[in-house]
Enzyme design. Structure first.
Site, PDB file in Angstrom:
ATOM      1  N   ARG A  61      15.222  27.072  56.751  1.00 44.99           N
ATOM      2  CA  ARG A  61      14.518  27.919  55.795  1.00 44.99           C
ATOM      3  C   ARG A  61      13.026  27.595  55.786  1.00 44.99           C
ATOM      4  O   ARG A  61      12.605  26.521  56.201  1.00 44.99           O
ATOM      5  CB  ARG A  61      15.097  27.738  54.384  1.00 44.99           C
ATOM      6  N   LYS A 201      20.489  32.536  50.739  1.00 43.73           N
ATOM      7  CA  LYS A 201      19.788  31.830  49.682  1.00 43.73           C
ATOM      8  C   LYS A 201      18.951  32.789  48.827  1.00 43.73           C
ATOM      9  O   LYS A 201      18.563  32.437  47.708  1.00 43.73           O
ATOM     10  CB  LYS A 201      18.934  30.714  50.274  1.00 43.73           C
ATOM     11  N   HIS A 220      23.904  24.736  42.752  1.00 47.77           N
ATOM     12  CA  HIS A 220      23.912  24.496  44.199  1.00 47.77           C
ATOM     13  C   HIS A 220      24.979  23.432  44.436  1.00 47.77           C
ATOM     14  O   HIS A 220      24.682  22.227  44.448  1.00 47.77           O
ATOM     15  CB  HIS A 220      22.535  24.013  44.662  1.00 47.77           C
ATOM     16  N   SER A 238      20.736  19.622  50.791  1.00 48.26           N
ATOM     17  CA  SER A 238      21.173  19.923  52.155  1.00 48.26           C
ATOM     18  C   SER A 238      21.557  18.649  52.906  1.00 48.26           C
ATOM     19  O   SER A 238      20.825  17.654  52.877  1.00 48.26           O
ATOM     20  CB  SER A 238      20.028  20.634  52.879  1.00 48.26           C
ATOM     21  N   LYS A 242      28.275  18.632  50.844  1.00 43.24           N
ATOM     22  CA  LYS A 242      28.967  19.659  50.043  1.00 43.24           C
ATOM     23  C   LYS A 242      30.054  20.361  50.865  1.00 43.24           C
ATOM     24  O   LYS A 242      31.197  20.467  50.449  1.00 43.24           O
ATOM     25  CB  LYS A 242      27.978  20.728  49.530  1.00 43.24           C
ATOM     26  N   THR A 243      29.651  20.867  52.044  1.00 41.47           N
ATOM     27  CA  THR A 243      30.592  21.633  52.862  1.00 41.47           C
ATOM     28  C   THR A 243      31.668  20.719  53.438  1.00 41.47           C
ATOM     29  O   THR A 243      32.865  21.011  53.349  1.00 41.47           O
ATOM     30  CB  THR A 243      29.830  22.352  53.997  1.00 41.47           C
ATOM     31  N   ASP A 257      28.921  26.141  48.715  1.00 44.64           N
ATOM     32  CA  ASP A 257      27.463  26.012  48.515  1.00 44.64           C
ATOM     33  C   ASP A 257      26.898  26.544  47.187  1.00 44.64           C
ATOM     34  O   ASP A 257      25.904  26.012  46.715  1.00 44.64           O
ATOM     35  CB  ASP A 257      26.738  26.697  49.667  1.00 44.64           C
ATOM     36  N   ARG A 322      24.385  25.399  62.974  1.00 47.38           N
ATOM     37  CA  ARG A 322      25.251  25.876  61.896  1.00 47.38           C
ATOM     38  C   ARG A 322      26.362  26.765  62.420  1.00 47.38           C
ATOM     39  O   ARG A 322      26.237  27.387  63.478  1.00 47.38           O
ATOM     40  CB  ARG A 322      24.429  26.734  60.925  1.00 47.38           C
TER      41      ARG A 322
HETATM   42  N1  LIG Z   1      30.314  10.037  54.536  1.00 47.73           N
HETATM   43  C1  LIG Z   1      29.984  11.312  54.803  1.00 47.73           C
HETATM   44  N2  LIG Z   1      30.255  12.278  53.906  1.00 47.73           N
HETATM   45  C2  LIG Z   1      29.901  13.569  54.151  1.00 47.73           C
HETATM   46  N3  LIG Z   1      29.285  13.970  55.272  1.00 47.73           N
HETATM   47  C3  LIG Z   1      28.999  13.057  56.211  1.00 47.73           C
HETATM   48  C4  LIG Z   1      29.332  11.694  56.016  1.00 47.73           C
HETATM   49  N4  LIG Z   1      28.936  11.021  57.115  1.00 47.73           N
HETATM   50  C5  LIG Z   1      28.389  11.910  57.952  1.00 47.73           C
HETATM   51  N5  LIG Z   1      28.411  13.146  57.437  1.00 47.73           N
HETATM   52  C6  LIG Z   1      27.841  14.357  58.084  1.00 47.73           C
HETATM   53  O1  LIG Z   1      26.822  14.833  57.219  1.00 47.73           O
HETATM   54  C7  LIG Z   1      26.757  16.227  57.235  1.00 47.73           C
HETATM   55  C8  LIG Z   1      26.986  16.789  55.843  1.00 47.73           C
HETATM   56  O2  LIG Z   1      26.630  18.132  55.903  1.00 47.73           O
HETATM   57  P1  LIG Z   1      27.184  19.301  54.996  1.00 47.73           P
HETATM   58  O3  LIG Z   1      27.183  20.531  55.829  1.00 47.73           O
HETATM   59  O4  LIG Z   1      28.465  18.946  54.348  1.00 47.73           O
HETATM   60  O5  LIG Z   1      26.011  19.344  53.939  1.00 47.73           O
HETATM   61  P2  LIG Z   1      25.794  20.359  52.763  1.00 47.73           P
HETATM   62  O6  LIG Z   1      25.636  19.541  51.523  1.00 47.73           O
HETATM   63  O7  LIG Z   1      26.864  21.373  52.780  1.00 47.73           O
HETATM   64  O8  LIG Z   1      24.364  20.964  53.160  1.00 47.73           O
HETATM   65  P3  LIG Z   1      23.792  22.471  53.093  1.00 47.73           P
HETATM   66  O9  LIG Z   1      23.461  22.739  51.653  1.00 47.73           O
HETATM   67  O10 LIG Z   1      22.595  22.416  53.944  1.00 47.73           O
HETATM   68  O11 LIG Z   1      24.846  23.376  53.621  1.00 47.73           O
HETATM   69  C9  LIG Z   1      27.827  16.716  58.191  1.00 47.73           C
HETATM   70  O12 LIG Z   1      27.213  16.922  59.442  1.00 47.73           O
HETATM   71  C10 LIG Z   1      28.798  15.530  58.239  1.00 47.73           C
HETATM   72  O13 LIG Z   1      29.482  15.448  59.450  1.00 47.73           O
HETATM   73  O1  LIG Z   2      20.307  27.612  53.192  1.00 51.27           O
HETATM   74  C1  LIG Z   2      20.260  26.770  54.088  1.00 51.27           C
HETATM   75  O2  LIG Z   2      19.421  26.740  54.991  1.00 51.27           O
HETATM   76  C2  LIG Z   2      21.280  25.713  54.121  1.00 51.27           C
HETATM   77  C3  LIG Z   2      21.536  25.204  52.796  1.00 51.27           C
HETATM   78  O3  LIG Z   2      22.590  25.442  52.244  1.00 51.27           O
HETATM   79  C4  LIG Z   2      20.486  24.415  52.138  1.00 51.27           C
HETATM   80  O4  LIG Z   2      19.438  24.185  52.736  1.00 51.27           O
HETATM   81  O5  LIG Z   2      20.718  24.011  50.999  1.00 51.27           O
HETATM   82 MN   LIG Z   3      26.688  23.307  53.309  1.00 51.11          MN
END
Ligand SMILES: Nc1ncnc2c1ncn2[C@@H]1O[C@H](COP(=O)(O)OP(=O)(O)OP(=O)(O)O)[C@@H](O)[C@H]1O
Ligand SMILES: O=C([O-])CC(=O)C(=O)O
Ligand SMILES: [Mn+2]
Length: 536
Positions: A61, A201, A220, A238, A242-243, A257, A322
């Protein structure tokens, strides 16, 4: 042509003031959008049938290029210290130039919905220049039933034209990239970037503005639900997990998300997920990995090997690779996108300083302190050879998406936590055994085991110690988890180095929180971390 496509597609863009001499493709499904994206050279097929596109310059972003129209309606309600303003006249010029730019283009239209709660949902019409963007947003938002489409009236409009170039002099932008949000007329114009995440977003930003006035807390966060109907939400910036952590075979996935929390409980804003795929492994994240191996999933900036097999270890285009897929690609995902009131709130942080414990129990006041702080840490760019991590404080765990002052969201959350007796936890998915560069990332297995104990209630019965710096309670032993990892200081070879790092982090929290001091009461101020003399 699809059933939906038989409706007069020109009407769909007419209704929002667009005209084109090109073709208008209305509500195309995945097969048709694949054909379009490939025919037009926008995307490629993977060996397993996913669609993969590259975004060029912008692989994430562009928060610095996001603007909100400042008018009589938004003026008093928007937190202008955090959101950049453009004038209604600048937005008008931009809107006119978007129309002119689109006038001979083929356009893709999707009629979708934001918000799984029928009372609160926001019908959104998304017009895109790229077929793959049309599939992305169709995967991400909620797809209305055929009968709902018949009576669909869009309230919000997104126009996404990556080939548009904004003009700072004429449009009040910073660069040629623009995300312009008119909260009053519910129009978002996206230009000069192909990063698909901007679209989802934008819907989030709109709902974050609209819902607090209806008494609903927008968050979020990801969400899932246990077999006993116990919901959990996972706040986090980010990359904090979360995911990854919401996809749990023992719990029903609500969403990864963006959610609202209203009088009926928690509901997803979306109908799909947007997962990070860098170093994605089938072993650690089997459910997410499986989505990348099938038709319909959109991969973004993932590099393919010669056999057209995704190489998830290849970060040469970006670390922010992604995949975007509909929610039902995760086994055990909710069909309604709704759950009851959460029993647990998890605040995720990826502490690259290696100071925070892997899990801590928070009092309601500590939860508010950490919600307003919104801490995580980024690891520095490896190419520069810098190993010192960088702290990020992003209030409400999502400052770039919050049009209102954090105290509005904070007040809503505080009342909900108190009203529903929610247990709150801080979970560090970041570094253990040292900071980034010395230690290692917290094993996902450890995080999952600790979360499992928190969510099934068993962790509440554990013995806790009080953390000397942060004041929160940290379990001393958890079945199935190596006890040493629970106490970060014990994982550092150099205890004095740990104490220095902890002191630094506490100091950063204090400086960051200064701006909130006049907005919170003594209870929350009392929940701030305080530096203690280290033990030993
Ligand atoms: N202990 C852990 N717990 C969670 N994720 C981990 C851990 N160790 C490594 N990772 C890695 O960290 C990343 C977490 O990313 P995730 O997509 O879940 O983030 P997000 O909070 O959903 O971010 P976004 O808001 O950008 O989507 C993944 O690539 C995952 O493989
Ligand atoms: O929107 C995006 O690029 C990914 C995301 O979930 C964040 O940054 O929180
Ligand atoms: Mn995510």
């Amino acid at each position: 042509m699809s059933e939906a496509g038989k409706r007069n597609p020109d009407c769909a863009i007419d209704a929002i003031g667009l005209k084109t001499t090109g073709a208008v493709r209305y509500n195309f499904g995945a097969a048709e959008l694949y054909e379009e994206a490939i025919r037009r050279g926008e995307a490629k097929l993977t060996a397993q049938g996913a669609l993969v596109a590259e975004t060029g310059q912008h692989t994430g972003r562009s928060p610095k290029d996001k603007f909100i129209v400042r008018d009589d309606n938004t003026g008093p309600h928007v937190w202008w210290d955090n959101n950049k303003a453009i004038s209604p006249a600048e937005f008008e010029a931009l809107h006119a130039d978007f129309r002119a730019h689109a006038k001979a283009k083929d356009l893709y239209v999707q009629d979708l919905v934001g918000g799984a709660d029928a009372e609160l949902q926001l019908p959104v019409r998304v017009v895109t220049e790229f077929a793959w963007h049309s599939l992305f947003i169709r995967n991400l938002l909620i797809r209305p039933q055929a009968a709902e489409l018949e009576r669909f009236v869009p309230e919000m409009t997104i126009i996404d034209l990556p080939s548009f170039r904004a003009d700072p002099a004429r449009h009040g932008t910073r660069t040629e990239t623009v995300i312009a949000v008119d909260l009053t007329r519910k129009i978002v114009l996206i230009g000069g970037t192909s990063y698909a995440g901007e679209m989802k977003k934008s819907v989030f930003t709109m709902l974050n503005y609209l819902l607090p006035e209806k008494g609903v807390m927008p968050m979020h966060c990801s969400a899932n639900e246990g077999p006993a109907g116990d919901a959990a939400v996972f706040f986090g910036l980010s990359g904090t997990g979360k995911t990854t952590l919401s996809a749990d075979p023992s719990r029903t996935l609500i969403g990864d998300d963006e959610h609202g929390w209203g009088p009926q409980g928690v509901f997803n804003f979306e109908g799909g997920c947007y997962a990070k795929t860098i170093r994605l492994s089938a072993e650690a994240e089997p459910e997410i990995f499986a989505t990348t191996q099938r038709f319909g999933t959109v991969l973004e900036n993932v590099v393919l090997n010669a056999g057209r097999v995704p190489d998830f270890d290849d970060g040469s285009l970006t670390e922010n690779t992604r995949c975007a897929y509909p929610l039902d690609y995760i086994p055990n995902a909710s069909r309604t996108g709704r759950a009851g009131h959460p029993k647990n709130i998890i605040m995720l942080t990826a502490d690259a300083f290696g100071v925070m414990p892997p899990i801590a129990r928070l009092t309601p006041a500590q939860a508010m302190y950490h919600f307003l702080s919104g801490y995580t840490a980024k690891v520095a760019g490896t190419e520069k050879g810098v190993t010192e991590p960088e702290a990020t404080f992003s209030t409400c765990f999502g400052a770039p998406f919050m049009p209102r002052h954090p105290s509005e969201y904070g007040k809503l959350l505080r009342e909900l936590i108190a009203g529903h007796g929610v247990d709150c936890w801080l979970v560090n998915t970041g570094w253990t055994g040292g900071a980034y560069g010395t230690g290692r990332r917290m094993p996902i297995k450890v995080t999952r085991a600790l979360l499992g104990a928190a969510l099934d209630g068993s962790l509440n019965a554990a013995e806790f110690r009080t953390d000397a710096n942060f004041g929160f309670e940290v379990p001393v032993a958890v079945p199935g988890v190596d006890g040493a990892i629970l106490d970060p200081r014990s994982t550092w070879a150099d205890k004095a180095a740990y104490d220095r790092q902890a002191a630094k982090l506490v100091g950063m929290f204090a400086v960051n929180f200064e701006k909130f001091e006049k907005h919170v009461d003594a209870t929350i101020l009392g929940a701030a971390p305080h530096l203690q003399e280290a033990a030993e």
